[in-house]
Design an enzyme around this catalytic site. Structure first.
Site, PDB file in Angstrom:
ATOM      1  N   LYS A   1       0.815  -1.319  -0.507  1.00 40.14           N
ATOM      2  CA  LYS A   1       0.318   0.043  -0.284  1.00 40.14           C
ATOM      3  C   LYS A   1       1.129   1.339   0.027  1.00 40.14           C
ATOM      4  O   LYS A   1       1.081   2.071   0.895  1.00 40.14           O
ATOM      5  CB  LYS A   1      -0.671  -0.021   1.066  1.00 40.14           C
TER       6      LYS A   1
HETATM    7  C1  LIG Z   1      -6.721  -0.301  -4.032  1.00 39.95           C
HETATM    8  C2  LIG Z   1      -7.334  -0.399  -3.142  1.00 39.95           C
HETATM    9  N1  LIG Z   1      -7.950  -1.890  -2.648  1.00 39.95           N
HETATM   10  C3  LIG Z   1      -8.618  -2.741  -1.746  1.00 39.95           C
HETATM   11  C4  LIG Z   1      -8.664  -2.848  -0.322  1.00 39.95           C
HETATM   12  C5  LIG Z   1      -9.491  -2.613   0.866  1.00 39.95           C
HETATM   13  O1  LIG Z   1      -8.454  -3.361   1.546  1.00 39.95           O
HETATM   14  P1  LIG Z   1      -8.914  -3.285   3.150  1.00 39.95           P
HETATM   15  O2  LIG Z   1     -10.491  -4.780   3.314  1.00 39.95           O
HETATM   16  O3  LIG Z   1      -7.530  -3.992   4.006  1.00 39.95           O
HETATM   17  O4  LIG Z   1      -8.870  -1.809   3.584  1.00 39.95           O
HETATM   18  C6  LIG Z   1      -7.788  -0.586  -0.562  1.00 39.95           C
HETATM   19  C7  LIG Z   1      -7.815  -0.161   0.914  1.00 39.95           C
HETATM   20  O5  LIG Z   1      -7.539  -0.186   1.592  1.00 39.95           O
HETATM   21  C8  LIG Z   1      -7.403  -0.419  -1.611  1.00 39.95           C
HETATM   22  O6  LIG Z   1      -7.104   1.028  -1.370  1.00 39.95           O
END
Ligand SMILES: Cc1ncc(COP(=O)(O)O)c(C=O)c1O
Length: 307
Positions: free
Chosen positions: A159
Site C-alpha cells: 500500500k
Molecule cells: C486498492 C485497494 N484495494 C483494496 C482495498 C481494501 O483493503 P482493506 O480491506 O484492507 O481496507 C483498499 C483499501 O485499503 C485499496 O486501497
C-alpha cells in the site's frame, strides 16, 4: 466527501494539535509519492471504540515499508499504542485511522534514502464511503478503461502512496461517467478490484474473488469476508475472473475498510442479478456488522478495545 479534522495528530512520536502536523513543500513524498500507509476503522461498541483488525493492518504497513525499503523508526507495538492513544486523545466514538509513513526533506534526487522517515497517525470521523444508502441499496459501477498495474511494474500488494494515482484515475473516470466507483481489470484483462476496494462475485452458489496475482491489494476486509463466508458454509474460490462473469453474476459486492461490504447493483448499466442487494451479500453483511458493532460475539478476535 468532507472530513472533519480532529484535535490531535500523532506526529513523529508525539501528539500535536492537528494544525501543527505539517511538512515542508520540499518533502520527497510530495514530489514522488514516497509513502506507505494504512486505512483502519474503529467501530462504536457498548464498551467504547474498538479497532477492527488492528494487528493485520499494522503488519501490512510494515510489509509495505519493507517492499519499499523504508525503515519505520518505531516498533509495531509502538505504532499500535500510538493508534489507540490518538483515538483516545481525540475522544472518538468511532473513527477512520490513517497511519502514514513518508519520506520528508533532504534531497529531491529520485533515490529517497537520504530523506528522513516521518510517521503520522491521523484520525477522523467518517461515515459511509460510497454514500449513506449504499450498504442497503447497492451502487452502480462501470468497468474502467484504466487497468491495474502489470506485475513487476508497481508492487500492487503493497500500500504505497504513489500507486494511488492509478486509483484516482479509475475513480475520476467512473464518476465522470455517472458511476459511484470503477472496477479495474488486471494487465491480462481479468477482473482485479475497485479503486479502493476488493471485489467478490457470486454465481450459482459459488463465491469468487480475484487472486493476489490479479494485481490486487490483499485486503484485510477481503480476508475477513472469506472467513465469514466459510463460517456460514460457503466455499470461496480465489480464481481469475473474466470480465463477462461480472455481467452474468447473481451478486457482486465490494469489500474494504472504507466500503465495508457494499453491494453492486449494476455494472456498465447491466443489472447485477435482480438489480439490488442479494441474499448472500446480506448474510455476510449481517455477520460483519454484527461483529463490528459488538452485537455478535467477536469469535475471531478482530476487535481491539481502545479503553
Ligand atoms: C486498492 C485497494 N484495494 C483494496 C482495498 C481494501 O483493503 P482493506 O480491506 O484492507 O481496507 C483498499 C483499501 O485499503 C485499496 O486501497
Amino acid at each position: 466527501m468532507t472530513m472533519n479534522k480532529a484535535d490531535w495528530t500523532w506526529f513523529n512520536g508525539q501528539l500535536v494539535p492537528w494544525d501543527e502536523a505539517q511538512v515542508n513543500v520540499a518533502a520527497h513524498v510530495l514530489h514522488y509519492g514516497s509513502s506507505v500507509f494504512e486505512g483502519i476503522r474503529a467501530y462504536a461498541t457498548d464498551d467504547g471504540p474498538a479497532v477492527f483488525c488492528l494487528g493485520p493492518h499494522v503488519d501490512r504497513l510494515f510489509n509495505s515499508a519493507k517492499v519499499y525499503r523504508i525503515e519505520i523508526p518505531y516498533t509495531k507495538e509502538e505504532i499500535t499504542q500510538a493508534i489507540t492513544d490518538t483515538i483516545k486523545a481525540n475522544g472518538h466514538g468511532a473513527c477512520y485511522i490513517r497511519p502514514l509513513v513518508f519520506r520528508g526533506f533532504d534531497s529531491l534526487g529520485i533515490d529517497p534514502r537520504s530523506c528522513p522517515v516521518e510517521v503520522a497517525i491521523i484520525t477522523m470521523e467518517w461515515g459511509r464511503y460510497l454514500g449513506p444508502e449504499a450498504i442497503e441499496q447497492g451502487v452502480d459501477v462501470g468497468v474502467s478503461s484504466w487497468q491495474r498495474m502489470s506485475p513487476n511494474t508497481f508492487p500492487a500488494a503493497a500500500k504505497i502512496g504513489g500507486q494511488y494515482i492509478n486509483s484516482q484515475l479509475i475513480v475520476m473516470e467512473a464518476k465522470n461517467h455517472g458511476y459511484t466507483e470503477g472496477i479495474a481489470l488486471d494487465a491480462n484483462g481479468f477482473v482485479s478490484e475497485g479503486s479502493g476496494e476488493n471485489i467478490f462475485v457470486i454465481k450459482d452458489g459459488r463465491i469468487l474473488t480475484p487472486p493476489l496475482a490479479s494485481s490486487i491489494l490483499q485486503g484485510v476486509t477481503r480476508r475477513c469476508v472469506i472467513t465469514l463466508a466459510e463460517d456460514v458454509g460457503y466455499d470461496v474460490w480465489e480464481e481469475l475472473i473474466p470480465r463477462e462473469v461480472l455481467y452474468m453474476a447473481d451478486e457482486v459486492f465490494f469489500t474494504g475498510t472504507a466500503a465495508e461490504i457494499t453491494p453492486i447493483r449494476s455494472i456498465d448499466h447491466i443489472p447485477v442479478g435482480e438489480g439490488r442487494r442479494g441474499p448472500v451479500t446480506e448474510r455476510l453483511q449481517t455477520e460483519f456488522f454484527g461483529i463490528t458493532s459488538g452485537q455478535m460475539p467477536d469469535r475471531h478476535g478482530w476487535l481491539t478495545p481502545v479503553s
